[in-house]
Design an enzyme around this catalytic site. Structure first.
Site, PDB file in Angstrom:
ATOM      1  N   ASP A  12       0.824  -1.214   0.000  1.00 14.89           N
ATOM      2  CA  ASP A  12       0.000   0.000   0.000  1.00 14.89           C
ATOM      3  C   ASP A  12       0.860   1.266   0.000  1.00 14.89           C
ATOM      4  O   ASP A  12       1.929   1.299   0.600  1.00 14.89           O
ATOM      5  CB  ASP A  12      -0.896  -0.023   1.248  1.00 14.89           C
ATOM      6  CG  ASP A  12      -2.015   1.003   1.161  1.00 14.89           C
ATOM      7  OD1 ASP A  12      -2.317   1.462   0.042  1.00 14.89           O
ATOM      8  OD2 ASP A  12      -2.584   1.355   2.211  1.00 14.89           O
ATOM      9  N   ARG A  25      -0.311   9.461  -9.337  1.00 15.42           N
ATOM     10  CA  ARG A  25      -0.507   8.174  -8.655  1.00 15.42           C
ATOM     11  C   ARG A  25       0.123   7.052  -9.494  1.00 15.42           C
ATOM     12  O   ARG A  25       0.754   6.154  -8.960  1.00 15.42           O
ATOM     13  CB  ARG A  25      -2.000   7.908  -8.469  1.00 15.42           C
ATOM     14  CG  ARG A  25      -2.678   8.840  -7.466  1.00 15.42           C
ATOM     15  CD  ARG A  25      -4.158   8.478  -7.286  1.00 15.42           C
ATOM     16  NE  ARG A  25      -4.320   7.068  -6.973  1.00 15.42           N
ATOM     17  CZ  ARG A  25      -4.194   6.555  -5.731  1.00 15.42           C
ATOM     18  NH1 ARG A  25      -3.918   7.331  -4.730  1.00 15.42           N
ATOM     19  NH2 ARG A  25      -4.356   5.268  -5.544  1.00 15.42           N
ATOM     20  N   HIS A  29       2.788   3.874  -8.828  1.00 18.26           N
ATOM     21  CA  HIS A  29       2.657   2.443  -9.137  1.00 18.26           C
ATOM     22  C   HIS A  29       3.911   1.924  -9.856  1.00 18.26           C
ATOM     23  O   HIS A  29       4.376   0.818  -9.597  1.00 18.26           O
ATOM     24  CB  HIS A  29       1.429   2.189 -10.007  1.00 18.26           C
ATOM     25  CG  HIS A  29       0.134   2.410  -9.268  1.00 18.26           C
ATOM     26  ND1 HIS A  29      -0.133   1.837  -8.049  1.00 18.26           N
ATOM     27  CD2 HIS A  29      -0.972   3.151  -9.576  1.00 18.26           C
ATOM     28  CE1 HIS A  29      -1.338   2.204  -7.630  1.00 18.26           C
ATOM     29  NE2 HIS A  29      -1.863   3.006  -8.545  1.00 18.26           N
ATOM     30  N   THR A  58     -10.671  -6.925  -5.584  1.00 17.12           N
ATOM     31  CA  THR A  58     -12.002  -6.878  -6.217  1.00 17.12           C
ATOM     32  C   THR A  58     -12.618  -5.478  -6.016  1.00 17.12           C
ATOM     33  O   THR A  58     -13.483  -5.071  -6.781  1.00 17.12           O
ATOM     34  CB  THR A  58     -12.942  -7.945  -5.610  1.00 17.12           C
ATOM     35  OG1 THR A  58     -12.782  -7.935  -4.183  1.00 17.12           O
ATOM     36  CG2 THR A  58     -12.641  -9.331  -6.114  1.00 17.12           C
ATOM     37  N   LEU A 122      10.951 -20.637  -5.791  1.00 17.44           N
ATOM     38  CA  LEU A 122      10.074 -19.654  -5.130  1.00 17.44           C
ATOM     39  C   LEU A 122       8.760 -19.600  -5.896  1.00 17.44           C
ATOM     40  O   LEU A 122       8.765 -19.532  -7.120  1.00 17.44           O
ATOM     41  CB  LEU A 122      10.740 -18.257  -5.160  1.00 17.44           C
ATOM     42  CG  LEU A 122       9.854 -17.052  -4.815  1.00 17.44           C
ATOM     43  CD1 LEU A 122       9.470 -17.077  -3.334  1.00 17.44           C
ATOM     44  CD2 LEU A 122      10.582 -15.729  -5.122  1.00 17.44           C
ATOM     45  N   ARG A 172       1.983  -5.121   5.809  1.00 16.23           N
ATOM     46  CA  ARG A 172       1.237  -4.087   5.116  1.00 16.23           C
ATOM     47  C   ARG A 172       2.009  -2.783   5.242  1.00 16.23           C
ATOM     48  O   ARG A 172       2.275  -2.318   6.345  1.00 16.23           O
ATOM     49  CB  ARG A 172      -0.160  -3.890   5.687  1.00 16.23           C
ATOM     50  CG  ARG A 172      -0.898  -2.809   4.881  1.00 16.23           C
ATOM     51  CD  ARG A 172      -2.278  -2.491   5.351  1.00 16.23           C
ATOM     52  NE  ARG A 172      -2.863  -1.548   4.388  1.00 16.23           N
ATOM     53  CZ  ARG A 172      -4.063  -1.645   3.861  1.00 16.23           C
ATOM     54  NH1 ARG A 172      -4.858  -2.616   4.207  1.00 16.23           N
ATOM     55  NH2 ARG A 172      -4.501  -0.743   2.983  1.00 16.23           N
ATOM     56  N   ARG A 178      -5.107  -2.049   8.538  1.00 14.80           N
ATOM     57  CA  ARG A 178      -6.275  -2.890   8.245  1.00 14.80           C
ATOM     58  C   ARG A 178      -5.886  -3.994   7.253  1.00 14.80           C
ATOM     59  O   ARG A 178      -4.816  -3.933   6.638  1.00 14.80           O
ATOM     60  CB  ARG A 178      -7.449  -2.049   7.731  1.00 14.80           C
ATOM     61  CG  ARG A 178      -7.159  -1.260   6.506  1.00 14.80           C
ATOM     62  CD  ARG A 178      -8.409  -0.535   5.985  1.00 14.80           C
ATOM     63  NE  ARG A 178      -8.025   0.420   4.956  1.00 14.80           N
ATOM     64  CZ  ARG A 178      -8.035   1.730   5.111  1.00 14.80           C
ATOM     65  NH1 ARG A 178      -8.429   2.282   6.249  1.00 14.80           N
ATOM     66  NH2 ARG A 178      -7.647   2.522   4.128  1.00 14.80           N
TER      67      ARG A 178
HETATM   68  C1  FPP Z   1      -1.931   0.070  -3.335  1.00 12.94           C
HETATM   69  O1  FPP Z   1      -1.457   1.389  -3.321  1.00 12.94           O
HETATM   70  C2  FPP Z   1      -1.377  -0.618  -4.461  1.00 12.94           C
HETATM   71  C3  FPP Z   1      -2.101  -1.155  -5.467  1.00 12.94           C
HETATM   72  C4  FPP Z   1      -3.572  -1.129  -5.553  1.00 12.94           C
HETATM   73  C5  FPP Z   1      -1.439  -1.795  -6.600  1.00 12.94           C
HETATM   74  C6  FPP Z   1      -0.168  -2.486  -6.312  1.00 12.94           C
HETATM   75  C7  FPP Z   1       0.635  -2.468  -7.543  1.00 12.94           C
HETATM   76  C8  FPP Z   1       1.980  -2.418  -7.631  1.00 12.94           C
HETATM   77  C9  FPP Z   1       2.864  -2.514  -6.456  1.00 12.94           C
HETATM   78  C10 FPP Z   1       2.630  -2.252  -8.940  1.00 12.94           C
HETATM   79  C11 FPP Z   1       2.297  -3.290  -9.907  1.00 12.94           C
HETATM   80  C12 FPP Z   1       2.610  -4.628  -9.386  1.00 12.94           C
HETATM   81  C13 FPP Z   1       2.718  -5.722 -10.158  1.00 12.94           C
HETATM   82  C14 FPP Z   1       3.060  -7.004  -9.513  1.00 12.94           C
HETATM   83  C15 FPP Z   1       2.579  -5.683 -11.605  1.00 12.94           C
HETATM   84  P1  FPP Z   1      -2.500   2.586  -3.428  1.00 12.94           P
HETATM   85  O2  FPP Z   1      -2.515   3.045  -4.832  1.00 12.94           O
HETATM   86  O3  FPP Z   1      -3.796   2.154  -2.853  1.00 12.94           O
HETATM   87  O4  FPP Z   1      -1.822   3.668  -2.538  1.00 12.94           O
HETATM   88  P2  FPP Z   1      -2.535   4.826  -1.725  1.00 12.94           P
HETATM   89  O5  FPP Z   1      -3.049   4.199  -0.458  1.00 12.94           O
HETATM   90  O6  FPP Z   1      -1.419   5.762  -1.474  1.00 12.94           O
HETATM   91  O7  FPP Z   1      -3.614   5.407  -2.567  1.00 12.94           O
END
Ligand code: FPP
Length: 224
Positions: A12, A25, A29, A58, A122, A172, A178
């Site tokens: 997260d 954002r 990622h 989901t 792995l 996390r 959470r």
């Molecule tokens: C949560 O951060 C993260 C995600 C919903 C996506 C996780 C994706 C990656 C780590 C990159 C892609 C991974 C792969 C394996 C291809 P958030 O966007 O909810 O963060 P925030 O809480 O700051 O909004």
């Protein structure tokens, strides 16, 4: 010392990280993916056998279309770029979740899983379109369809994570305490580590610190 077989991670904080850097954002990622790569390398070094990463829930379909599109294109290029390398390193890739994506992505996932299916160094479980409650409902329906009795054993055997030991450690990042509908059945006895750092800032030192702390914990599983 507790052995570490399975680490599960809620990655997260990408979005906040991107904004904090005065970018987007999606930029967060992209950086988050770099952390994924580092943690895979470290897991191999530590001889961890299972790494489960929450990549898309989901509930994440509620996000803006452009972010969803970006996340899936990142995933696609990641798989295309890395799968041969994974295979060479004896990494098995498995996707857990409702695999009802575009034909193109379904195909790519199928091919990646097939290519790496016999590897045993792995196992990376990518949780994609994953929600724990919907996994449990699916599991109950499968058990019903098979005409089996509901028991801990039949549930374990029919979850998306059948044949995978429960996580020893759940991490996390992102300073939020959470579980966000992640592996609710499987983490009954996992040690949980909530980290303040946002996922793109999380590094191998943090990962090693958590693993070392975990190893020192006395796990009772209800005993004394
Ligand atoms: C949560 O951060 C993260 C995600 C919903 C996506 C996780 C994706 C990656 C780590 C990159 C892609 C991974 C792969 C394996 C291809 P958030 O966007 O909810 O963060 P925030 O809480 O700051 O909004």
């Amino acid at each position: 010392m507790n052995p570490v077989k399975h680490v599960a991670i809620i990655m997260d904080g990408n979005g906040r990280w991107g904004i904090k850097k005065r970018k987007s954002r999606n930029y967060g990622h992209k950086q988050g993916l770099k952390t994924v790569e580092k943690i895979i390398v470290e897991s191999l070094k530590k001889n961890i056998k299972f790494l489960t990463l929450f990549a898309f829930s989901t509930e994440n379909w509620k996000r803006p279309k452009n972010e969803i599109k970006f996340l899936f294109s990142l995933l696609e290029s990641f798989l295309k770029k890395k799968i041969k390398d994974f295979h060479r390193q004896k990494i098995k890739l498995s996707v857990i979740g409702k695999k009802n994506f575009s034909n193109k992505l379904n195909n790519l996932i199928y091919k990646s899983e097939k290519l790496t299916s016999r590897n045993n160094k792995l196992q990376i479980n990518l949780a994609l379109n994953y929600g724990s409650k919907s996994e449990i409902v699916d599991t109950f329906n499968i058990i019903k369809k098979k005409g089996l009795k509901i028991s801990e054993k039949t549930i374990n055997k029919n979850l998306y994570t059948a044949n995978i030991p429960d996580p020893d450690i759940l991490i996390r990042t992102g300073n939020t305490n959470r579980l966000s509908n992640f592996l609710l059945w499987q983490i009954a006895y996992s040690e949980i580590f909530f980290e303040k750092k946002l996922w793109p800032d999380f590094n191998k030192k943090d990962y090693n610190r958590i693993i070392n702390n975990y190893k020192k914990i006395k796990r009772n599983f209800g005993n004394i």
